[in-house]
Design an enzyme around this catalytic site. Structure first.
Site, PDB file in Angstrom:
ATOM      1  CG  HIS A 375      -4.190 -12.974  -4.510  1.00 46.37           C
ATOM      2  ND1 HIS A 375      -4.090 -11.825  -5.262  1.00 46.37           N
ATOM      3  CD2 HIS A 375      -5.488 -13.306  -4.503  1.00 46.37           C
ATOM      4  CE1 HIS A 375      -5.296 -11.480  -5.668  1.00 46.37           C
ATOM      5  NE2 HIS A 375      -6.162 -12.354  -5.227  1.00 46.37           N
ATOM      6  CE  LYS A 566       9.105  -5.110  -1.658  1.00 43.54           C
ATOM      7  NZ  LYS A 566       8.570  -5.729  -2.887  1.00 43.54           N
ATOM      8  NE  ARG A 567       2.286  -7.241   6.749  1.00 42.83           N
ATOM      9  CZ  ARG A 567       1.192  -7.649   7.424  1.00 42.83           C
ATOM     10  NH1 ARG A 567       0.006  -7.165   7.101  1.00 42.83           N
ATOM     11  NH2 ARG A 567       1.287  -8.522   8.398  1.00 42.83           N
ATOM     12  CE  LYS A 572       5.760  -9.512   0.902  1.00 43.08           C
ATOM     13  NZ  LYS A 572       5.226  -9.130  -0.412  1.00 43.08           N
ATOM     14  CB  THR A 676       0.640  -4.248  -6.607  1.00 47.29           C
ATOM     15  OG1 THR A 676       0.602  -4.442  -5.190  1.00 47.29           O
ATOM     16  CG2 THR A 676      -0.208  -5.293  -7.293  1.00 47.29           C
ATOM     17  CE  LYS A 680      -0.053  -0.048  -5.647  1.00 42.89           C
ATOM     18  NZ  LYS A 680      -0.278  -0.686  -4.320  1.00 42.89           N
TER      19      LYS A 680
HETATM   20  C1  26W Z   1      -3.413 -15.607   6.732  1.00 44.24           C
HETATM   21  C2  26W Z   1      -3.910 -16.017   5.544  1.00 44.24           C
HETATM   22  C3  26W Z   1      -3.487 -15.174   4.379  1.00 44.24           C
HETATM   23  C4  26W Z   1      -2.800 -15.796   3.377  1.00 44.24           C
HETATM   24  C5  26W Z   1      -2.503 -15.083   2.208  1.00 44.24           C
HETATM   25  C6  26W Z   1      -3.863 -13.826   4.292  1.00 44.24           C
HETATM   26  C7  26W Z   1      -3.563 -13.125   3.140  1.00 44.24           C
HETATM   27  C8  26W Z   1      -2.897 -13.769   2.128  1.00 44.24           C
HETATM   28  C9  26W Z   1      -2.657 -12.980   0.880  1.00 44.24           C
HETATM   29  C10 26W Z   1      -2.924 -13.794  -0.303  1.00 44.24           C
HETATM   30  C11 26W Z   1      -1.289 -12.509   0.846  1.00 44.24           C
HETATM   31  C12 26W Z   1      -1.114 -11.443  -0.198  1.00 44.24           C
HETATM   32  O1  26W Z   1      -1.452 -10.322   0.032  1.00 44.24           O
HETATM   33  N1  26W Z   1      -0.556 -11.839  -1.331  1.00 44.24           N
HETATM   34  C13 26W Z   1      -0.081 -10.846  -2.250  1.00 44.24           C
HETATM   35  O2  26W Z   1      -1.105 -10.572  -3.184  1.00 44.24           O
HETATM   36  C14 26W Z   1      -0.720  -9.540  -4.090  1.00 44.24           C
HETATM   37  C15 26W Z   1      -1.905  -9.221  -4.983  1.00 44.24           C
HETATM   38  O3  26W Z   1      -2.114 -10.232  -5.900  1.00 44.24           O
HETATM   39  C16 26W Z   1       0.521  -9.936  -4.892  1.00 44.24           C
HETATM   40  O4  26W Z   1       0.896  -8.870  -5.704  1.00 44.24           O
HETATM   41  C17 26W Z   1       1.661 -10.327  -3.967  1.00 44.24           C
HETATM   42  O5  26W Z   1       2.721 -10.848  -4.693  1.00 44.24           O
HETATM   43  C18 26W Z   1       1.177 -11.368  -2.968  1.00 44.24           C
HETATM   44  O6  26W Z   1       2.167 -11.637  -1.981  1.00 44.24           O
END
Ligand code: 26W
Length: 831
Positions: A375, A566-567, A572, A676, A680
């Site tokens: 992701h 978004k975060r 971003k 995502t 939406k």
């Molecule tokens: C701290 C470790 C960590 C690293 C990455 C925690 C969480 C993550 C996630 C992968 C970050 C995340 O939420 N990625 C997002 O995933 C969405 C679903 O696929 C995508 O639509 C976003 O682009 C992506 O940033």
């Protein structure tokens, strides 16, 4: 757990009869509700408060879904069909009440039954605290996926962690983010069921030893300590199909919670230390969503839920005499990013050490049972665990990983010869800066399939991040573009638009979103456009009421609602959005812009920053500081307004998204895996201003260039500029609008003249700007001018908005699930 050994057999007719749901009628519902209020909540209607009533309502909705849940879980045990086990450290579920009422066709019945009890169901809705068991995109995607799998009648178990504290509650103090613990369970959690009888013992640390087992040398793990994993089941009801899948979340409990001997010796704290220590494992969600901190507790969390899930599936779902050689026919474990990948050596340990299968047989099974979804594209987001930590916490797993890696590198040598550089690059064990296990590489070697979450992302995984692996196993790599559930993000969040669509197309779109195409023709229908525009206005009014109820400012009629939700992360580029606002403000107050030509806009932000992410927190401070000054400055005559409601979450998103006109998807090309929120917002009739990044590319292709405001460098252009050496200051020098905007911030215009407050942010922009906000600034502002011009032609704008809705059916999570089922899981829905 003692077996039920009595010879007694059920004879009472009710004990033999199948469990039936209460009568799906107003009377039936009222009866069940009052019964739950009196006998479960233990209060009378007159003495009950809204929390009592909410809990009783939740119990009642559960009662209607229970019978089918029993059937589906029983069937899960007897069926031959393949089960999808979704392993995710995060599930951003949102509120459950309305989704469960909708799924069970109970919304109207419940509303009327409660009204007849003198209760406004809307008051009870507000009581529910959403389970914030996720950070952002990844967690919400998992929630959308399990909703779709239930609606598509696919046997599925979502496995995860029942954090006691979810994502922190965000508040602002002097415009700065402060975090408060999210005690989401304090008022009770009516939607989950504890099953201590199905607890699993999860071990940690210790050593390994080899022993002779009838002439076969075997290894056993001798752990040092362990905890209990207690499962809590949540219902995952399908939409109008009666199916109820299960979300099984694990809670950590001490095996020997209380040391009476130590207690009696007076060391009370010591006597419960084991308990607190154990429970820490599922205490809180790690609030990082891109930069792993490499904390031991995080690895404990990952192993804890994955080991419990694998043991649970083998022991409690598979029939007792199941032949494990057939495991790949019965289950696919989907790895939601690398967080659950420790499950690979865990399944190997179970198959080899406990079930005594041969290594090769076990490896063949394991490879077919796992698939991996990546992701992210940010190198720093790819998890690595030091061999020191992994070896100390999970010594047997490290041994297994070493053997997996040895056999893998042998295969690499066979395929590509003794290319030491290649071997070092592909090794699951990284050497620098310290010996570590590269979890993404382990997932790629072990997974039957590896997918990205948007076409561009999957291509970049093949071409860059995992290129050597893609060269070795081209067929292993595929793409499944993300999707969102139309039940929550259209049918529930936007009832007025849903009614308009259903009136035009019938109700089938809710489970077949491609039917929205039928709206294309209506884009040319003036009456339909008028009604569509009226829905957007009423959604803005509804959002205004939500904001006012939170003590925030209301929306101004006639303002375009420009949304960035978004975060908070530098890639971003919330900073680029701020530069647009400051530049427009500077243009008005300096007279560079004629205020008459400026489209009145409200800029609405929603964003949490990881608590340890300093620059992200500075950007939050800047947004609030700019908002304060711009919104209050007479000279802009109320034409520019900045709103930043705190604690953006799923519930707030459900109010903001239907009201949005413009969707900001402005990440640097090549950085956002998919997004995502972009889907939406388009589905709810917002037009997108965005770069060709992530799923924006596919949104633009489907909705059409005329209905999308594209700007900025493409990914190859970003690569090229980076390669030739990016000097942000050149862009600062080269654009008067940009210079004026940055100078205003640097001068302290938004910090009471104090230049020091935002100095770190300004100098980062001028001398580093890793995500090239300055390079894309002028193209972005030109695109914003196109937005203003387009919005001035309301009829044209509404036409484009209708076409966005009509052409966004592809972004349903049902379609994404069909892709996973066909291309990765090879599983099928059950009738
Ligand atoms: C701290 C470790 C960590 C690293 C990455 C925690 C969480 C993550 C996630 C992968 C970050 C995340 O939420 N990625 C997002 O995933 C969405 C679903 O696929 C995508 O639509 C976003 O682009 C992506 O940033």
């Amino acid at each position: 757990m003692p077996e039920n050994t009595s010879e007694l057999r059920p004879t009472h007719p009710l004990a033999i009869a199948p469990v039936v749901a209460p009568a799906a009628s107003v009377d039936g519902f009222a009866k069940q509700f009052l019964q739950n209020l009196n006998f479960d909540q233990g209060v009378t209607l007159s003495t009950s408060d809204v929390n009592d009533q909410y809990l009783a309502l939740a119990y009642t909705v559960r009662d209607y879904l229970m019978a089918r849940w029993f059937d589906d879980r029983a069937q899960q045990k007897t069926q031959q069909a393949k089960t999808v086990c979704y392993l995710s450290a995060e599930y951003l579920l949102g509120r459950q009440l309305d989704n469960n009422l909708l799924a069970a066709r109970l919304t109207d019945i419940a509303t009327e039954a409660l009204a007849q009890c003198g209760i406004d169901i809307d008051d009870l809705r507000q009581v529910e605290i959403e389970p914030g068991l996720g950070n952002g995109g990844l967690g919400r995607l998992a929630a959308c996926f399990i909703d779709s799998l239930a609606t598509m009648s696919v046997p599925t178990i979502g496995y995860g962690i029942r954090y006691e504290y979810g994502i922190f509650r965000q508040a602002f103090a002097d415009g700065q983010q402060i975090e408060q613990p999210d005690a989401w369970l304090r008022m009770g959690s009516p939607w989950d069921f504890a099953h201590p009888e199905a607890a699993q013992t999860i071990s940690f640390a210790g050593t390994t030893e080899t022993y002779d087992d009838d002439g076969v040398e075997r290894t056993r793990w001798v752990p040092e300590w362990n905890v209990l994993a207690v499962p809590y089941n949540m219902m995952v009801p399908g939409y109008h199909n009666g199916r109820v899948n299960t979300l099984r979340l694990w809670r950590a409990v001490a095996t020997n919670a209380f040391d009476l001997h130590t207690f009696n010796s007076g060391d009370y704290v010591q006597s419960v230390r084991a308990q607190t220590f154990a429970e820490n494992i599922s205490k809180v969600l790690y609030p990082e969503d891109s930069t792993p901190q490499g904390k031991e507790l995080r690895l404990q969390q990952q192993y804890f839920f994955v080991a419990a899930s694998i043991a649970d599936f083998i022991e409690n779902v598979l029939p007792g005499d199941f032949d494990l050689e057939q495991l790949p026919e019965r289950v696919i474990f989907q790895l939601n990013d690398t967080h659950p990948v420790i499950g690979v050596p865990e399944l190997m340990r179970v198959l080899v050490d406990e079930k005594k299968l041969e290594w090769d047989a076990a490896w063949a099974i394991t490879q077919k049972c796992f698939a991996y979804t990546c992701h992210t594209l940010l190198p720093e987001a790819l998890e690595v665990w030091s061999v020191d930590l992994l070896g100390r916490l999970l010594p047997r797993h490290l041994e297994i990983i070493y053997r997996i890696n040895d056999e893998f590198l042998l295969e690499v040598r066979e395929r590509f010869g003794d290319d030491e550089m290649l071997i070092r690059n592909m090794s699951i064990i990284g050497e620098h800066p310290y010996r570590s296990v590269r979890m993404a590489y382990l997932a790629t070697v072990a997974g039957s399939k590896v997918n990205g979450v948007a076409e561009l992302h999957s291509q970049l995984l093949r071409d860059n991040v995992l290129k050597d692996f893609a060269a070795m196993w081209p067929d292993k790599f595929t793409n499944v573009t993300n999707g969102v559930t139309p039940r929550r993000f259209l049918r529930l969040a936007n009832p007025d638009l849903s009614a308009l669509i259903t009136e035009a197309l019938g109700a089938g779109w809710t489970v077949d979103l491609e039917r929205l195409r039928g709206l294309e023709a209506l884009a040319d229908d003036a009456d339909f456009r008028e009604r569509f525009a009226a829905v957007k206005v009423s959604n803005k009014r509804r959002l205004s009421r939500v904001l006012e109820a939170r003590g925030e400012d209301a929306l101004d009629d006639g303002h375009m609602l420009d949304v960035m939700i978004k975060r908070l992360h530098e890639y971003k580029r919330q900073t680029l959005k701020v530069l647009h606002i400051v530049s427009t403000y500077e243009g008005i107050v300096s007279g560079r812009l004629d205020i008459a030509d400026v489209q009145a806009r409200t800029f609405l932000f929603g964003a949490k920053a990881a608590p340890g992410y300093g620059m992200a927190k500075r950007i939050i401070h800047l947004i609030n500081a700019v908002g304060e000054v711009v919104s209050a400055d007479e000279r802009v005559q109320g034409k520019l307004k900045v709103l930043y409601p705190a604690n953006y979450n799923v519930t707030l998103a459900e109010s903001i998204i239907p009201a949005a006109d413009l969707s900001e998807q402005i990440s640097l090309a090549g950085k956002e895996a998919s997004g995502t929120g972009n889907m939406k917002l388009a589905l709810n009739g917002a037009l997108t201003i965005g770069t060709d990044d992530g799923a924006n590319v596919e949104i633009r292709k489907l909705v059409g260039d005329d209905n999308f405001f594209l700007f900025g460098m493409s990914e190859p252009e970003v690569e090229a500029l980076w390669a030739e050496g990016y000097r942000p200051a050149d862009f600062y020098q080269g654009d008067e609008r940009l210079r004026s905007a940055i100078d205003l911030i640097a001068a302290g215009a938004f910090s009471g003249g104090d230049r020091t407050v935002f100095e770190p942010l300004v100098s980062n922009l001028l001398y580093e700007d890793r995500f090239m906000a300055l390079a894309d600034f002028s193209s972005y502002l030109d695109a914003q001018d196109r937005v203003d011009a387009a919005y001035a032609d309301q009829d044209g704008w509404v036409r484009a908005a209708i076409l966005n809705v009509a052409r966004s059916g592809y972004f349903s999570s049902d379609r994404a699930m069909r892709d996973y089922l066909e291309r990765i899981w090879h599983a099928t829905p059950v009738s």
